[in-house]
Write an enzyme that holds these catalytic residues in place. Structure first.
Site, PDB file in Angstrom:
ATOM      1  N   ASP A 150      43.409  32.117  41.545  1.00  0.00           N
ATOM      2  CA  ASP A 150      42.567  31.052  40.969  1.00  0.00           C
ATOM      3  C   ASP A 150      43.105  30.771  39.584  1.00  0.00           C
ATOM      4  O   ASP A 150      42.532  29.501  38.897  1.00  0.00           O
ATOM      5  CB  ASP A 150      41.114  31.192  41.183  1.00  0.00           C
ATOM      6  N   GLY A 157      51.082  42.367  45.801  1.00  0.00           N
ATOM      7  CA  GLY A 157      51.090  43.020  44.537  1.00  0.00           C
ATOM      8  C   GLY A 157      51.480  44.400  44.688  1.00  0.00           C
ATOM      9  O   GLY A 157      52.125  44.949  43.856  1.00  0.00           O
ATOM     10  N   ASP A 212      42.878  41.636  39.935  1.00  0.00           N
ATOM     11  CA  ASP A 212      41.896  40.689  39.998  1.00  0.00           C
ATOM     12  C   ASP A 212      42.070  40.266  41.826  1.00  0.00           C
ATOM     13  O   ASP A 212      42.420  39.200  42.294  1.00  0.00           O
ATOM     14  CB  ASP A 212      42.309  39.416  39.303  1.00  0.00           C
TER      15      ASP A 212
HETATM   16  N1  SPD Z   1      32.948  39.271  47.556  1.00  0.00           N
HETATM   17  C1  SPD Z   1      33.643  38.646  46.413  1.00  0.00           C
HETATM   18  C2  SPD Z   1      34.651  39.634  45.487  1.00  0.00           C
HETATM   19  C3  SPD Z   1      35.384  38.589  44.700  1.00  0.00           C
HETATM   20  C4  SPD Z   1      36.072  39.683  43.874  1.00  0.00           C
HETATM   21  N2  SPD Z   1      37.350  38.837  43.244  1.00  0.00           N
HETATM   22  C5  SPD Z   1      37.247  37.439  42.867  1.00  0.00           C
HETATM   23  C6  SPD Z   1      38.510  36.926  42.474  1.00  0.00           C
HETATM   24  C7  SPD Z   1      38.254  35.864  41.282  1.00  0.00           C
HETATM   25  N3  SPD Z   1      39.175  35.479  40.582  1.00  0.00           N
END
Ligand code: SPD
Length: 290
Positions: free
Chosen positions: A99, A151, A168
């Site tokens: 994102d 990754g 991430d």
């Molecule tokens: N259950 C949701 C966990 C999300 C963790 N990562 C979110 C990525 C946002 N960049």
């Protein structure tokens, strides 16, 4: 994704709700004004919904990844805690992060010369650029390099070394499951410079006890220094979210120089938060001692 559609009154004939359930027993419900996108990529279902309280939300495999209203908490905490401890974070690797929110925060550090994003799902990047331009704002930076790859495959095969690596990721299910294994953590360790720092998101200590225990057991078997820290993310399960500060040498508090942090630059992160986020409640300490 579960939608509950019910008739409520003459004024508002239909109400659509997004619900994300934990073990089918507890969850979060957001009132949806519009479904903006709903597709299956090669890897997962991707939805973008407009919600009345949290703005637009990116939902992968039925789980909220970001909302416009609270994404800053997660992305600032994932990026700034390690980047303000590392003495010179010139080369940064982001695993996942399609994102762009973590990239946006990483690029706020002038010392960063290159930020490499390795995301498995190209469609997530495209969707984020289209619906979340304020989150995906870093992709056009000359410092940003994006590769579409798994990754785990990337870290196991590259010769490059990094100062800071951030994972991430989504949750340890589907394509991201491999990013929580000991073998991945070992490859990350091998790709870090001598004073390198690694921070993966590490789930909710309240709702994901088994995953958290496993994640920290794996991390502790690879890194000499592993310290959990916490942040409040309202739209994640239980709203209390953890990250693992892992390093070869640096201590997240002893090696933190408060003078490097500009006053009032961020929305969540500041020097007090940096120090306080490593204070853990007793139930979390007990979990980590397992
Ligand atoms: N259950 C949701 C966990 C999300 C963790 N990562 C979110 C990525 C946002 N960049």
């Amino acid at each position: 994704m579960n939608y509950i559609v019910k008739e409520e009154s003459m004024e508002s004939l239909w109400n659509m709700w997004f619900t994300e359930l934990h073990k089918g027993r507890a969850g979060l419900a957001l009132k949806v004004s519009r479904v903006l996108y709903s597709e299956f990529s090669e890897f997962q279902r991707i939805d973008v919904i407009d919600t009345e309280e949290f703005g637009k939300a990116l939902v992968l495999y039925g789980s909220i990844m970001i909302t416009e209203m609270d994404e800053f908490v997660y992305h600032e905490m994932l990026a700034h805690v390690p980047l303000f401890v590392h003495p010179k974070p010139a080369k940064v690797l982001i695993i996942g992060g399609g994102d762009g929110g973590t990239l946006r925060e990483v690029l706020k550090h002038d010392e960063v010369e290159t930020a490499t994003v390795v995301e498995i799902d190209k469609q997530v990047v495209e969707v984020s650029k289209r619906f979340f331009p304020n989150v995906a704002s870093g992709f056009d930076s000359p410092k940003a390099h994006v590769q579409f790859d798994d990754g785990a495959h990337f870290v196991a095969n590259t010769d490059e070394k990094f100062d800071v690596i951030l994972a991430d990721t989504s949750d340890p299910v589907g394509p991201a499951e491999v990013l929580f294994r000991r073998s991945f953590y070992q490859s990350v360790y091998d790709r870090l410079n001598d004073n390198g720092i690694f921070v993966p998101q590490s789930e909710s200590p309240l709702f994901h006890k088994e995953s958290v225990t496993k994640i920290y057991r794996n991390l502790n078997s690879v890194f000499p220094i592993v310290r959990m820290y916490l942040a409040h993310v309202p739209t994640y399960p239980s709203a209390i979210w953890s990250f693992a500060f892992c390093s070869k040498k640096s201590d997240p508090l002893d090696d933190f120089e408060t003078t490097r942090v500009p006053d009032g630059k961020f929305q969540y992160y500041n020097t007090e938060v940096h120090k306080a986020c490593f204070a853990l409640p007793e139930y979390v300490k007990a979990l980590l001692a397992k």
